[in-house]
Scaffold this motif. Sequence first.
Motif, short mmCIF file in Angstrom:
data_model
loop_
_atom_site.label_atom_id
_atom_site.label_comp_id
_atom_site.label_asym_id
_atom_site.label_seq_id
_atom_site.Cartn_x
_atom_site.Cartn_y
_atom_site.Cartn_z
N ARG A 1 57.01 56.73 -18.27
CA ARG A 1 58.41 57.04 -17.99
C ARG A 1 58.80 56.57 -16.60
O ARG A 1 59.90 56.03 -16.40
CB ARG A 1 58.64 58.54 -18.13
CG ARG A 1 60.10 58.94 -17.95
CD ARG A 1 60.32 60.39 -18.27
NE ARG A 1 61.71 60.78 -18.07
CZ ARG A 1 62.19 61.98 -18.31
NH1 ARG A 1 61.37 62.93 -18.74
NH2 ARG A 1 63.46 62.25 -18.11
N ALA A 2 57.91 56.75 -15.62
CA ALA A 2 58.20 56.31 -14.25
C ALA A 2 58.36 54.80 -14.18
O ALA A 2 59.10 54.29 -13.33
CB ALA A 2 57.09 56.78 -13.31
N ARG A 3 57.70 54.08 -15.07
CA ARG A 3 57.80 52.62 -15.09
C ARG A 3 58.96 52.14 -15.94
O ARG A 3 59.15 50.94 -16.13
CB ARG A 3 56.48 52.03 -15.61
CG ARG A 3 55.33 52.25 -14.65
CD ARG A 3 53.99 52.06 -15.31
NE ARG A 3 53.79 50.71 -15.78
CZ ARG A 3 52.68 50.31 -16.40
NH1 ARG A 3 51.72 51.16 -16.66
NH2 ARG A 3 52.55 49.06 -16.79
N ARG B 1 61.62 57.12 -22.36
CA ARG B 1 62.63 58.07 -21.89
C ARG B 1 62.68 59.23 -22.88
O ARG B 1 62.09 59.17 -23.96
CB ARG B 1 64.00 57.40 -21.83
CG ARG B 1 64.49 56.88 -23.17
CD ARG B 1 65.70 56.01 -23.05
NE ARG B 1 66.02 55.36 -24.32
CZ ARG B 1 66.84 54.31 -24.43
NH1 ARG B 1 67.43 53.82 -23.36
NH2 ARG B 1 67.08 53.77 -25.60
N GLN C 1 54.09 60.52 -18.25
CA GLN C 1 54.87 60.49 -17.01
C GLN C 1 54.79 59.11 -16.35
O GLN C 1 55.78 58.63 -15.79
CB GLN C 1 54.37 61.57 -16.06
CG GLN C 1 54.65 62.99 -16.56
CD GLN C 1 53.90 64.05 -15.78
OE1 GLN C 1 53.13 63.74 -14.87
NE2 GLN C 1 54.12 65.31 -16.13
N GLN C 2 53.63 58.48 -16.43
CA GLN C 2 53.47 57.14 -15.85
C GLN C 2 54.33 56.13 -16.57
O GLN C 2 54.99 55.29 -15.94
CB GLN C 2 51.99 56.73 -15.90
CG GLN C 2 51.09 57.54 -14.98
CD GLN C 2 49.62 57.25 -15.22
OE1 GLN C 2 49.24 56.64 -16.23
NE2 GLN C 2 48.77 57.69 -14.30
#
Length: 257
Positions: free
Chosen positions: A98-100, A104, A95-96
């Motif tokens: 992907r957030a950055r 994807r 998740q980290q």
Amino acid sequence: MATSTTARGTRLPPEQIGYLVAGPGRAAETALARLLDADLVRVSRDGLVSAVHQTELGASTAVETFILVNLRKAVRFDAVVRNAAKSAEMRTLHQQLRARGLTRDPRPRLAAWWVFLAIGAVLSLAAFLEPWTLFGAAGFLGVAYWTYGAKPLTRAGRAALKDVTASDRVLAVALEGFRGRIGNQSAGELFGLPQSVVKMLPRKRKRKAGNRGATSAAGCGSGCGSSGCGGSSCSSGSSSSCSGGGSSCGGGGGGGD
């Protein structure tokens, strides 16, 4: 320890590099490699991993902490990697990233994607005579883009891996896995691990992410030959360090396999 820098100036630790290269399994291998490198765990000749100290002190990431917490008793080498790869801590790492904007959700490429592209192109040309066809062109081109698919790594993710090299043995595992090869030896040998232990892990195909140049240019990549991590000094349980690496081999006293 060498790290990667993205176009945004974001520095990535080896564990995250491992995830970008080949997913959660590789990140788990990298976390275990870092613990071996720091003499926080050892591996026996029959492939059982145990913690050197019954504490989580020394862990630098949540995944490393998960591994240490679950080593109150000896655990098979492959089970350590598998359990860490499926952990909640690994999902948080995903998740980290992907957030950055480094990863994807991947999409498979449909065989007929080019049909939508061709229709969209024809409608785009027809718009010179019939402007209303632009709406259809936009729709078909959008479907073509979606059905073309997407790989797990974004452009920023690929850029983060572009210049990463195996400048130490932990990065060697991040790039190639314990079963991968660095020069004329396997990455597992850099930690004194025999092939019987390394082959407990499944061979995984790494993602194509540009030229990473995983070479044995420095650190344990070149400093641990037959007399270092890959040879008899670790196999006999020696506590001697890898030349140039500055860290001891795969755990002393039974950690050398």
